[in-house]
Design an enzyme around this catalytic site. Structure first.
Site, PDB file in Angstrom:
ATOM      1  N   ILE A  18       0.826  -1.209   0.000  1.00  0.00           N
ATOM      2  CA  ILE A  18       0.000   0.000   0.000  1.00  0.00           C
ATOM      3  C   ILE A  18       0.858   1.256   0.000  1.00  0.00           C
ATOM      4  CG2 ILE A  18      -1.575   1.341   1.462  1.00  0.00           C
ATOM      5  CD1 ILE A  18      -2.925  -1.374   2.162  1.00  0.00           C
ATOM      6  N   ASN A  87       2.000   4.685   7.439  1.00  0.00           N
ATOM      7  CA  ASN A  87       1.449   3.464   6.860  1.00  0.00           C
ATOM      8  C   ASN A  87       2.130   2.195   7.348  1.00  0.00           C
ATOM      9  OD1 ASN A  87       0.192   1.762   4.588  1.00  0.00           O
ATOM     10  ND2 ASN A  87       2.384   1.669   4.096  1.00  0.00           N
ATOM     11  N   TYR A 150      -3.638  -7.357  16.574  1.00  0.00           N
ATOM     12  CA  TYR A 150      -3.571  -6.499  15.386  1.00  0.00           C
ATOM     13  C   TYR A 150      -4.817  -5.619  15.293  1.00  0.00           C
ATOM     14  CZ  TYR A 150      -3.593  -5.171  10.436  1.00  0.00           C
ATOM     15  OH  TYR A 150      -3.648  -4.464   9.259  1.00  0.00           O
ATOM     16  N   LYS A 154      -5.426  -1.280  15.354  1.00  0.00           N
ATOM     17  CA  LYS A 154      -6.115  -0.471  14.355  1.00  0.00           C
ATOM     18  C   LYS A 154      -7.257   0.322  14.981  1.00  0.00           C
ATOM     19  CE  LYS A 154      -3.364  -1.666  11.080  1.00  0.00           C
ATOM     20  NZ  LYS A 154      -2.441  -0.683  10.471  1.00  0.00           N
ATOM     21  N   THR A 185      -1.017  -7.427  -0.944  1.00  0.00           N
ATOM     22  CA  THR A 185       0.329  -7.056  -0.528  1.00  0.00           C
ATOM     23  C   THR A 185       1.067  -8.306  -0.069  1.00  0.00           C
ATOM     24  OG1 THR A 185      -0.204  -6.684   1.813  1.00  0.00           O
ATOM     25  CG2 THR A 185      -0.573  -4.840   0.310  1.00  0.00           C
TER      26      THR A 185
END
Length: 244
Positions: A18, A87, A150, A154, A185
């Site tokens: 990304i 990012n 994770y 976020k 990705t």
């Protein structure tokens, strides 16, 4: 005139995925882009694609000295930062009951601490019209088995944007979250597995995995004055996964 003409952008995790997708779009839109990442080989390969309006700085967002060196380079060469795309991120699966301290520390250090100091250390070089973009995730608003640490990072990033929008009142600097869903990705394919990831893409209303160029296009919108009345918000680029 291109939307980002004359702008200076910093993209962490910019050597692939990304980050690289956004770097390509920013350069196309007229920006000079600094990509920052851990792997020199990935940065070199990215520069070969990006051309003369990009520069690479090797380092880790978890190392504050590396971030200082990044921004010292930008200040010496460009004098300011107009766009920060925070990012860089990492993730791994671990179900409740098997989460280790190392698992927690690694993911929070990169995704939360690293993002925080990426932004904070950029502020002295930013001014009116500046745009900060934080990479969130559709997992931040969904329950995802074995992915709680994770996902929690976020969710933390989402609140950073809400709170920092208030902290930055009066500065002319905006901050928003860009939240991808399943996007092609290397990191995502390594963590999830190709077959599982393709199945996740097929489960979206659009019916496929997203491409980094598609996320990069939305990053360019958030970086530009086209989003001048947006701050503290979140834009999902997830094929509808977390929306319906």
């Amino acid at each position: 005139m291109k939307r980002l003409d004359g702008k200076t952008a910093v993209i962490t995790g910019g050597g692939s995925g990304i980050g690289l997708g956004a770097a390509k779009r920013f350069v196309e839109e007229g920006a000079f882009v600094y990509i920052f990442g851990r792997r020199q080989d990935a940065l070199d390969a990215a520069l070969a694609e990006l051309g003369p309006n990009a520069r690479a700085v090797q380092g880790s967002v978890t190392d504050l000295a590396d971030l200082d060196r990044l921004y010292a380079t930008v200040k010496a060469e460009r004098g300011r930062v107009d766009i920060v795309f925070a990012n860089a991120g990492t993730g791994a699966f671990a179900p409740l009951g098997e989460i280790t301290r190392d698992h927690y520390d690694q993911i929070f250090d990169v995704n939360v601490k690293g993002l925080l100091f990426t932004v904070q250390k950029a502020l002295p070089l930013m001014g009116k019209g500046g745009s900060i973009i934080l990479t969130g995730s559709s997992t931040g608003v969904m329950g995802t088995p074995q992915f709680s640490v994770y996902s929690a990072t976020k969710a933390a990033i989402r609140n950073f944007a809400r709170t920092w929008a208030l902290d930055l009142q009066g500065t002319g600097i905006r901050v928003n979250v860009l939240s991808p869903g399943p996007t092609r990705t290397d990191l995502a394919l390594d963590v999830v597995g190709e077959a599982e990831f393709e199945a996740l893409g097929a489960a979206t209303p659009i019916g496929r995995i997203g491409e980094p160029s598609e996320t990069g296009a939305v990053a360019a919108f958030l970086a530009s004055s086209d989003s001048s009345f947006m701050t503290g918000g979140e834009v999902f680029v997830d094929g509808g996964l977390a929306q319906v």
